[in-house]
Design an enzyme around this catalytic site. Structure first.
Site, PDB file in Angstrom:
ATOM      1  N   SER A  97      37.778  61.918  -1.373  1.00 26.79           N
ATOM      2  CA  SER A  97      37.276  60.670  -1.048  1.00 26.79           C
ATOM      3  C   SER A  97      37.372  59.893  -2.090  1.00 26.79           C
ATOM      4  O   SER A  97      37.454  59.993  -3.284  1.00 26.79           O
ATOM      5  CB  SER A  97      35.873  61.062  -0.677  1.00 26.79           C
ATOM      6  OG  SER A  97      35.163  59.937  -0.765  1.00 26.79           O
ATOM      7  N   TYR A 139      28.416  65.579  -2.781  1.00 28.67           N
ATOM      8  CA  TYR A 139      29.531  65.411  -2.011  1.00 28.67           C
ATOM      9  C   TYR A 139      30.626  64.688  -2.766  1.00 28.67           C
ATOM     10  O   TYR A 139      31.601  64.992  -3.011  1.00 28.67           O
ATOM     11  CB  TYR A 139      29.394  64.421  -0.950  1.00 28.67           C
ATOM     12  CG  TYR A 139      30.503  63.922  -0.287  1.00 28.67           C
ATOM     13  CD1 TYR A 139      30.950  64.633   1.167  1.00 28.67           C
ATOM     14  CD2 TYR A 139      31.456  62.587  -0.340  1.00 28.67           C
ATOM     15  CE1 TYR A 139      32.148  64.197   1.889  1.00 28.67           C
ATOM     16  CE2 TYR A 139      32.308  62.455   0.298  1.00 28.67           C
ATOM     17  CZ  TYR A 139      32.691  63.091   1.369  1.00 28.67           C
ATOM     18  OH  TYR A 139      33.824  62.605   1.913  1.00 28.67           O
ATOM     19  N   LYS A 182      34.120  66.270  -4.328  1.00 30.93           N
ATOM     20  CA  LYS A 182      35.581  65.565  -4.059  1.00 30.93           C
ATOM     21  C   LYS A 182      35.986  65.310  -5.395  1.00 30.93           C
ATOM     22  O   LYS A 182      37.557  65.344  -5.522  1.00 30.93           O
ATOM     23  CB  LYS A 182      35.394  64.215  -3.372  1.00 30.93           C
ATOM     24  CG  LYS A 182      34.804  64.417  -1.945  1.00 30.93           C
ATOM     25  CD  LYS A 182      35.944  65.369  -1.280  1.00 30.93           C
ATOM     26  CE  LYS A 182      35.397  65.182   0.263  1.00 30.93           C
ATOM     27  NZ  LYS A 182      36.490  65.933   1.121  1.00 30.93           N
TER      28      LYS A 182
HETATM   29  N1  LIG Z   1      35.419  59.420   7.465  1.00 30.64           N
HETATM   30  C1  LIG Z   1      35.672  58.971   6.195  1.00 30.64           C
HETATM   31  O1  LIG Z   1      35.242  57.727   6.069  1.00 30.64           O
HETATM   32  C2  LIG Z   1      36.350  59.623   5.058  1.00 30.64           C
HETATM   33  C3  LIG Z   1      36.159  58.988   3.937  1.00 30.64           C
HETATM   34  C4  LIG Z   1      36.641  59.662   2.860  1.00 30.64           C
HETATM   35  C5  LIG Z   1      36.891  61.181   3.002  1.00 30.64           C
HETATM   36  N2  LIG Z   1      36.718  61.735   4.072  1.00 30.64           N
HETATM   37  C6  LIG Z   1      37.200  63.010   4.235  1.00 30.64           C
HETATM   38  O2  LIG Z   1      37.907  63.453   5.345  1.00 30.64           O
HETATM   39  C7  LIG Z   1      37.758  64.688   5.754  1.00 30.64           C
HETATM   40  C8  LIG Z   1      37.408  64.478   7.370  1.00 30.64           C
HETATM   41  O3  LIG Z   1      36.241  63.614   7.614  1.00 30.64           O
HETATM   42  P1  LIG Z   1      35.891  63.266   8.869  1.00 30.64           P
HETATM   43  O4  LIG Z   1      35.065  61.815   8.757  1.00 30.64           O
HETATM   44  O5  LIG Z   1      36.757  63.460  10.147  1.00 30.64           O
HETATM   45  O6  LIG Z   1      34.670  64.327   8.958  1.00 30.64           O
HETATM   46  P2  LIG Z   1      33.893  64.906  10.361  1.00 30.64           P
HETATM   47  O7  LIG Z   1      32.336  65.015   9.874  1.00 30.64           O
HETATM   48  O8  LIG Z   1      33.867  63.616  11.367  1.00 30.64           O
HETATM   49  O9  LIG Z   1      34.505  65.971  10.700  1.00 30.64           O
HETATM   50  C9  LIG Z   1      34.463  67.091   9.711  1.00 30.64           C
HETATM   51  C10 LIG Z   1      34.940  68.507  10.730  1.00 30.64           C
HETATM   52  O10 LIG Z   1      34.971  69.575   9.846  1.00 30.64           O
HETATM   53  C11 LIG Z   1      34.377  70.761  10.546  1.00 30.64           C
HETATM   54  N3  LIG Z   1      33.574  71.469   9.367  1.00 30.64           N
HETATM   55  C12 LIG Z   1      32.602  70.902   8.647  1.00 30.64           C
HETATM   56  N4  LIG Z   1      32.358  71.965   7.780  1.00 30.64           N
HETATM   57  C13 LIG Z   1      33.010  73.000   8.019  1.00 30.64           C
HETATM   58  C14 LIG Z   1      33.332  74.232   7.667  1.00 30.64           C
HETATM   59  N5  LIG Z   1      32.441  74.751   6.568  1.00 30.64           N
HETATM   60  N6  LIG Z   1      34.299  75.102   8.134  1.00 30.64           N
HETATM   61  C15 LIG Z   1      35.202  74.683   9.210  1.00 30.64           C
HETATM   62  N7  LIG Z   1      34.930  73.305   9.627  1.00 30.64           N
HETATM   63  C16 LIG Z   1      33.969  72.730   9.078  1.00 30.64           C
HETATM   64  C17 LIG Z   1      33.139  69.961  11.387  1.00 30.64           C
HETATM   65  O11 LIG Z   1      32.489  70.770  12.444  1.00 30.64           O
HETATM   66  C18 LIG Z   1      33.867  68.518  11.980  1.00 30.64           C
HETATM   67  O12 LIG Z   1      34.822  69.033  13.061  1.00 30.64           O
HETATM   68  C19 LIG Z   1      36.734  65.319   5.080  1.00 30.64           C
HETATM   69  O13 LIG Z   1      37.021  65.988   4.050  1.00 30.64           O
HETATM   70  C20 LIG Z   1      35.965  63.994   4.527  1.00 30.64           C
HETATM   71  O14 LIG Z   1      35.040  64.295   3.351  1.00 30.64           O
HETATM   72  C21 LIG Z   1      36.370  60.913   5.185  1.00 30.64           C
END
Ligand SMILES: NC(=O)c1ccc[n+]([C@@H]2O[C@H](COP(=O)([O-])OP(=O)(O)OC[C@H]3O[C@@H](n4cnc5c(N)ncnc54)[C@H](O)[C@@H]3O)[C@@H](O)[C@H]2O)c1
Length: 273
Positions: free
Chosen positions: A147, A160, A164
């Site tokens: 992130s 968080y 990361k």
């Molecule tokens: N969306 C953003 O803006 C953004 C920005 C920077 C980084 N990220 C990173 O990208 C990745 C995906 O983000 P997203 O926005 O799609 O997240 P989200 O919250 O929409 O989805 C996360 C998924 O992971 C699953 N999950 C959570 N903990 C878990 C565990 N312990 N075991 C198995 N599954 C688990 C949840 O059930 C969910 O389906 C993450 O690593 C997040 O930190 C996202």
């Protein structure tokens, strides 16, 4: 000749019941990979795998309900993968706890431990299990989702952001230690990606205005970069960080407060210089 870039590959995508993970799993399957949709929400994992199979045919995806912060669940996920598809070629460590904000003074040890377990220990456990399989076959690609918070802080997200930062360090060190075995490890850094129905329209629009490319990202914006890192096109790429954020991390000030604002940029000059 097939133009699919992941034909014959077996890929595990954690947290792929929704959001970015789902978009990556769907795209990997369209590129010819057999996909393991793993998620703590087993119902979402099943729906996602069924969706892929109904689009691309039986045998293209399986669902595994797993909390990837637990070693026993990771073992079960990897066993389910090798039982169904024989090996693992690609691991996308996408799952993370993205919920909840607390100010530093409101944070506590339990919150810290839960987030570090879901977001960082989970990536260590998954790499530990699949790296042995990949090293034995002298090939594999591991993609860890980081992130912008690893570089610049979010308010209310100390655990968080720390997790990361750990993901990026873990990427570098595992890239180094697994390189002699033909296993590549890279990070993708998403920007402001709308992944849920939870966020109100006004908030999405406000976000759009802070992004140099003029819009927040979609989960699908991450899928192509993930295919690249998983594919042979990235055969010489390891330990790298691919930032997919529309330019957010490179700006010092957001467009609203910068002294030269994007709306005051000059028109494109006519002709070649
Ligand atoms: N969306 C953003 O803006 C953004 C920005 C920077 C980084 N990220 C990173 O990208 C990745 C995906 O983000 P997203 O926005 O799609 O997240 P989200 O919250 O929409 O989805 C996360 C998924 O992971 C699953 N999950 C959570 N903990 C878990 C565990 N312990 N075991 C198995 N599954 C688990 C949840 O059930 C969910 O389906 C993450 O690593 C997040 O930190 C996202």
């Amino acid at each position: 000749m097939s133009t699919a870039r992941l034909t014959g590959k077996v890929a595990i995508v954690t947290g792929s019941g929704r959001g970015i993970g789902l978009a990556i799993a769907q795209r990997f399957a369209r590129e010819g990979a057999k996909v393991v949709v793993a998620d703590i929400r087993e119902d979402n994992a099943r729906a996602a795998a069924e969706g892929i199979e109904s689009e691309l045919g039986a045998g293209t995806a399986i669902a595994v309900g797993a909390d990837v912060g637990l070693a026993a669940d990771v073992d079960r996920m990897v066993t389910a993968t090798t039982t169904a598809f024989g090996t693992v070629d690609v691991l996308v460590n996408n799952a993370a706890d993205t919920s909840g904000q607390k100010h530093f003074f409101e944070a506590d040890e339990r919150w810290w431990d839960d987030i570090l377990r879901s977001n960082l220990k989970s990536q260590y456990l998954c790499i530990d299990r699949v790296a042995r399989i990949m090293a034995a076959q002298r090939s594999g690609s591991i993609i860890n989702l980081s992130s912008g918070g690893a570089t610049r802080s979010h308010r209310g997200m100390i655990a968080y952001d720390a997790s990361k930062g750990g993901v990026e360090a873990l990427t570098r060190s595992t890239a180094l230690e697994l390189a002699p075995y033909g296993v590549r490890v890279n990070t993708i850094v998403p920007g402001l990606i709308a992944t849920g129905p939870d966020e109100p329209e006004w908030s999405l629009q406000r976000r759009d205005r802070t992004v140099p490319l003029g819009r927040g990202g979609t989960a699908e914006d991450l899928a192509g970069p993930a295919v690249f890192l998983a594919s042979e096109d990235a055969a010489y790429v390891t330990g790298s960080k691919l930032v997919v954020d529309g330019g957010v991390l490179v700006q010092q000030r957001s467009p609203q407060v910068d002294t030269l604002r994007p709306e005051d940029y000059p028109d494109v000059p006519p002709g070649p210089r």
